[in-house]
Design a protein around this motif. Structure first.
Motif, PDB file in Angstrom:
ATOM      1  N   THR A 143      -3.084   0.548  -2.548  1.00  0.00           N
ATOM      2  CA  THR A 143      -2.713   0.756  -3.954  1.00  0.00           C
ATOM      3  C   THR A 143      -2.203  -0.502  -4.652  1.00  0.00           C
ATOM      4  O   THR A 143      -2.138  -0.531  -5.887  1.00  0.00           O
ATOM      5  CB  THR A 143      -1.617   1.829  -4.048  1.00  0.00           C
ATOM      6  N   ILE A 164      -3.347   4.255   1.812  1.00  0.00           N
ATOM      7  CA  ILE A 164      -4.164   3.957   0.638  1.00  0.00           C
ATOM      8  C   ILE A 164      -3.798   2.581   0.096  1.00  0.00           C
ATOM      9  O   ILE A 164      -2.615   2.266  -0.103  1.00  0.00           O
ATOM     10  CB  ILE A 164      -3.982   5.025  -0.455  1.00  0.00           C
ATOM     11  N   HIS A 203       0.846  -1.188   0.000  1.00  0.00           N
ATOM     12  CA  HIS A 203       0.000   0.000   0.000  1.00  0.00           C
ATOM     13  C   HIS A 203       0.886   1.244   0.000  1.00  0.00           C
ATOM     14  O   HIS A 203       2.119   1.148  -0.001  1.00  0.00           O
ATOM     15  CB  HIS A 203      -0.926  -0.005   1.225  1.00  0.00           C
ATOM     16  N   THR A 204       0.244   2.408   0.014  1.00  0.00           N
ATOM     17  CA  THR A 204       0.948   3.682  -0.014  1.00  0.00           C
ATOM     18  C   THR A 204       0.498   4.536   1.161  1.00  0.00           C
ATOM     19  O   THR A 204      -0.690   4.544   1.516  1.00  0.00           O
ATOM     20  CB  THR A 204       0.649   4.436  -1.324  1.00  0.00           C
ATOM     21  N   ASP A 209      -0.142  -2.559  -9.782  1.00  0.00           N
ATOM     22  CA  ASP A 209       0.523  -1.421 -10.413  1.00  0.00           C
ATOM     23  C   ASP A 209       2.007  -1.511 -10.076  1.00  0.00           C
ATOM     24  O   ASP A 209       2.399  -2.182  -9.118  1.00  0.00           O
ATOM     25  CB  ASP A 209      -0.070  -0.106  -9.914  1.00  0.00           C
ATOM     26  N   ASP A 248       0.699  -1.485  -5.138  1.00  0.00           N
ATOM     27  CA  ASP A 248       1.768  -1.092  -6.064  1.00  0.00           C
ATOM     28  C   ASP A 248       3.148  -1.114  -5.409  1.00  0.00           C
ATOM     29  O   ASP A 248       4.099  -0.537  -5.932  1.00  0.00           O
ATOM     30  CB  ASP A 248       1.494   0.295  -6.638  1.00  0.00           C
TER      31      ASP A 248
END
Length: 281
Positions: free
Chosen positions: A223, A221, A213-214, A254, A225
């Motif tokens: 994400t 968030i 996550h971010t 991502d 990615d």
């Protein structure tokens, strides 16, 4: 501590199938036990995606994971979507089918996001009835995944974990427990992630998701990615202590890394699980 539904297999350690890794997986023999495919990517009449899917089906157990069921929406269930989902399941013969405990559209418009629900008795009755209808149509139990959230409703009467558990009980469905989503939401809303695990009915948890996550300031968030961080790995260990052996897979949607990076994370999941499950045996 046993497999929650003996009709469904214990698959081991898998990856979310992504286009970037198609050829490398098919040309080699990577240590992957199973693959999760995104249902909407293959709900088509034919073509190369289904050709690839047939090749993966020959080599690996597959599960189907969707993002458009919109089980919590006030719109009527999308019968065309369900028919195409059932048709794909007949082709894939998945070990199981999952989607998210959320709503994704309103007034027949797909918002392409996983929107949270108010955790109320009215929402419980609404969602449970729709899940039962979907399961009757598909002829199988489904898994519902807890989503990450960034807002809370003043009308909520239950905690998120209580709501997820009660939907599973009332609808007689199973749970896809996303460990990263628990961490993300616990950070955003200030609840105890381990208490969330304790609220989950052990006989309903069929699969785990692990992801990265971010962090943006105080907001976390989901994400998918980035690599999985240590607190999520620790929560995964806590979940293994609570639930025992559960089919586990890693998502990356991502900034897709080389396959070797994801295989290393999968090995790390195995390394965490091994001693815990051996001690519990």
């Amino acid at each position: 501590m046993s497999n929650p539904d003996p009709r469904y297999p214990l698959l081991g350690y898998g990856l979310g199938l992504r286009v970037q890794h198609y050829e490398e997986i098919l040309s080699g023999d990577p240590p992957i036990d199973w693959l999760e495919v995104l249902s909407e990517n293959y709900m088509i009449a034919g073509g190369r995606p289904l050709d690839y899917l047939a090749r993966f089906r020959e080599r690996y157990p597959l599960v189907m994971h969707g993002v458009s069921l919109s089980i919590g929406s006030s719109d009527p269930l999308d019968r065309d979507y369900l028919a195409r989902l059932k048709q794909l399941a007949a082709f894939v013969e998945p070990a199981w089918i999952s989607d998210h405990l959320c709503w994704t559209g309103v007034d027949h418009t797909n918002l392409h996001d996983l929107m949270p629900l108010p955790y109320t008795e009215e929402a419980l009755d609404h969602v449970a009835a729709r899940v039962r209808e979907v399961q009757d149509f598909l002829g199988r139990r489904i898994l519902l995944e807890n989503v990450s959230s960034y807002i809370a409703f003043n009308a909520s009467q239950l905690s998120e974990s209580q709501f997820v558990a009660e939907v599973a009980r009332r609808a007689d469905c199973l749970i896809l427990l996303d460990i990263n989503n628990i961490h993300v939401s616990s950070r955003n809303h200030g609840f105890d992630a381990r208490a969330y695990l304790a609220d989950m009915p052990a006989d309903r948890v069929q699969q785990f998701h692990l992801a990265g996550h971010t962090q943006q300031g105080n907001l976390v968030i989901d994400t998918h990615d980035a690599p999985i961080i240590d607190p999520v790995w620790q929560l995964y260990a806590d979940a293994l202590h609570r639930f025992g052996p559960i089919s586990t897979m890693i998502e990356r949607d991502d900034h897709i890394p080389p396959l070797a990076d994801l295989l290393a994370e999968l090995d790390h999941a195995r390394a965490i699980a091994g001693p815990i499950l051996e001690a519990a045996a």
